[in-house]
Design a protein around this motif. Structure first.
Motif, PDB file in Angstrom:
ATOM      1  N   HIS A 145     -12.988  17.440 -75.338  1.00 60.77           N
ATOM      2  CA  HIS A 145     -12.887  18.624 -76.199  1.00 60.77           C
ATOM      3  C   HIS A 145     -14.224  18.933 -76.886  1.00 60.77           C
ATOM      4  N   ASN A 146     -14.873  17.893 -77.404  1.00 67.63           N
ATOM      5  CA  ASN A 146     -16.180  18.095 -78.048  1.00 67.63           C
ATOM      6  C   ASN A 146     -17.209  18.623 -77.057  1.00 67.63           C
ATOM      7  N   GLU A 147     -17.161  18.108 -75.846  1.00 64.33           N
ATOM      8  CA  GLU A 147     -18.083  18.602 -74.829  1.00 64.33           C
ATOM      9  C   GLU A 147     -17.816  20.071 -74.504  1.00 64.33           C
ATOM     10  N   LEU A 148     -16.522  20.427 -74.466  1.00 63.08           N
ATOM     11  CA  LEU A 148     -16.178  21.832 -74.217  1.00 63.08           C
ATOM     12  C   LEU A 148     -16.664  22.731 -75.351  1.00 63.08           C
ATOM     13  N   ILE A 149     -16.553  22.234 -76.605  1.00 62.93           N
ATOM     14  CA  ILE A 149     -17.044  23.014 -77.756  1.00 62.93           C
ATOM     15  C   ILE A 149     -18.556  23.232 -77.652  1.00 62.93           C
ATOM     16  N   GLU A 150     -19.281  22.170 -77.309  1.00 62.80           N
ATOM     17  CA  GLU A 150     -20.730  22.292 -77.147  1.00 62.80           C
ATOM     18  C   GLU A 150     -21.069  23.265 -76.018  1.00 62.80           C
TER      19      GLU A 150
END
Length: 472
Positions: free
Chosen positions: A121-126
């Protein structure tokens, strides 16, 4: 079993030794079970001892005695049922324990999966942030390309214009908005062409820039023009509201014939453009240029003229106090009574701010540095007509009557005119009417016309020019 094999008086250990001698299989099996029971009994005794001690600490002697009786009590049927229930509860507890272990393993697995999902999820946000920034940059690039494609200004001139407006924004920090700013803004909103005039140092350029910035905030494309009115024809954009800003548009110290003729010749073309409604022009010039007799033939700026020296646009006492505080801060109280001496008061404030001196009173009562700059510019610019007009006022002791310029004069006065003209680099036969036009152009800047008599506006002006022209 032992009693069936050995006499009753023999000990346990002797019984064991006797049984061992037989070395029969059934006896070996019995011994193994016996040893196991012995171990179970030892553990049970240890557990009972711990429980016994705990009950004694918690319940006292009564419960302690109860425990003693229970240790030797024979189990009945109800006790067997309790044992069964205990065993059943033990099995259920063991199953529950296994379920807990299984659930714990499932929870650990879910926790690992959650950590992985959170990381994803954090990677998708970035990635989303990166894509959004890329999208914004792409949109900006597209907008810039469209503007460049539709922009009438060359790229280099557009960059220069941007830097100029940035400098104006910085200069606006030292500008006090007054009633003249509001009036001129309303004028340029209602009219297509506005002329701002006034004497030197009164704030024409600063006011015009401030109004231009407000128009820029309103959506107009502000384009500063140096001196060529053909820029208006070349850079006009019919699809974009445009404001052309020209400072000293017909010359700074005098009306320059070449610039004036260009404006005059292009008047019809410029009028045809501004009739469309998307083009506006705001210009400034000094009063000595505006007062030139030729200026009346320039029809382009006749409809809206803002004279900053007029009664309704001149600085009020409150506005002067605000300007004083902005530039002088703690020193502002020292010149409260000196604000109304000269029209160039805003310029004096700026000069003191840029180059502070110990004697602030001298700066605001002696305009010699400013006047020296003005007269030197007239001489360097070969503006000999106005230069000679000031010299004539000095030679006539600050009292030059109009009839001397328009009527008959004696030989001595005629000789004086010729000599002054020659020393001011004019032809000795220069017309007195031409000199009168030059004197008229200097009214409200350096001179006044007092019932047909030309005089300097201030006694300090006369004293300065008298010293300056003392060698003529």
């Amino acid at each position: 079993i032992a009693s069936s094999v050995l006499p009753e008086h023999q000990s346990y250990h002797k019984c064991i030794r006797t049984l061992t001698k037989y070395n029969q299989p059934e006896f070996s099996n019995i011994l193994a079970k016996w040893h196991m029971l012995q171990k179970i009994e030892k553990r049970a005794s240890a557990y009972f001892l711990h429980v016994y001690q705990a009950v004694g600490r918690l319940g006292g002697k009564v419960l302690l005695d109860e425990c003693k009786s229970l240790r030797t009590k024979t189990l009945d049927h109800s006790n067997h049922e309790i044992i069964k229930e205990i065993n059943q509860a033990r099995k259920e507890m063991q199953e529950t324990k296994r379920d807990v272990v299984t659930l714990k393993m499932s929870f650990d697995s879910l926790k690992i999966n959650y950590t992985d999902l959170n990381h994803d999820h954090n990677e998708l946000i970035e990635d989303y942030g990166t894509l959004r920034n890329d999208h914004e940059r792409t949109n900006n690039t597209v907008v810039e390309l469209r503007q460049t494609y539709a922009d009438t200004l060359p790229r280099g001139l557009r960059a220069k214009t941007k830097r100029t407006l940035e400098n104006w924004v910085e200069d606006a920090k030292m500008h006090v908005e007054t009633q003249k700013d509001k009036h001129i803004f309303e004028c340029i909103t209602r009219h297509q062409c506005v002329l701002v005039t006034g004497s030197f140092g009164i704030g024409k350029t600063s006011t015009m820039k401030n109004v231009a910035l407000r128009m820029n905030e309103s959506g107009y494309d502000v384009i500063p023009v140096i001196d060529d009115p053909r820029d208006i024809l070349n850079f006009y954009n019919p699809n974009q509201g445009t404001l052309f800003v020209i400072d000293d548009f017909c010359g700074k110290y005098t009306l320059k014939s070449s610039q004036f003729e260009r404006w005059k010749n292009l008047t019809d073309d410029i009028l045809s453009i501004i009739e469309g409604g998307n083009c506006k022009i705001i210009v400034s010039c000094r009063l000595q240029v505006y007062n030139d007799s030729k200026f009346t033939t320039l029809s382009l700026f006749k409809n809206c003229i803002c004279n900053l020296m007029s009664d309704n646009l001149s600085l009020t006492h409150t506005e002067k106090s605000e300007i004083t505080f902005l530039f002088l801060r703690s020193d502002s109280s020292k010149i409260c009574k000196l604000q109304n001496i000269f029209n160039c008061f805003p310029l004096l404030c700026k000069q003191f701010h840029d180059n502070p001196t110990s004697d602030i009173t001298q700066v605001f009562t002696n305009p010699s540095p400013i006047l020296e700059t003005e007269i030197n510019q007239l001489q360097k610019g070969r503006i000999y007509g106005k230069y000679c007009a000031l010299a004539l006022c000095v030679k006539f002791e600050n009292s030059l009557h109009e009839n001397v310029l328009t009527g008959d004069i004696d030989k001595k006065t005629r000789s004086l005119f010729k000599n002054i003209c020659e020393k001011c680099n004019l032809d000795r036969g220069t017309s007195r009417l031409l000199l009168k036009d030059e004197l008229d152009s200097l009214i409200d800047t350096f001179l006044i016309n007092d019932h047909g008599c030309y005089r300097f506006k201030h006694e300090q002006y006369f004293e300065f020019f008298r010293c300056y022209f003392s060698q003529i």
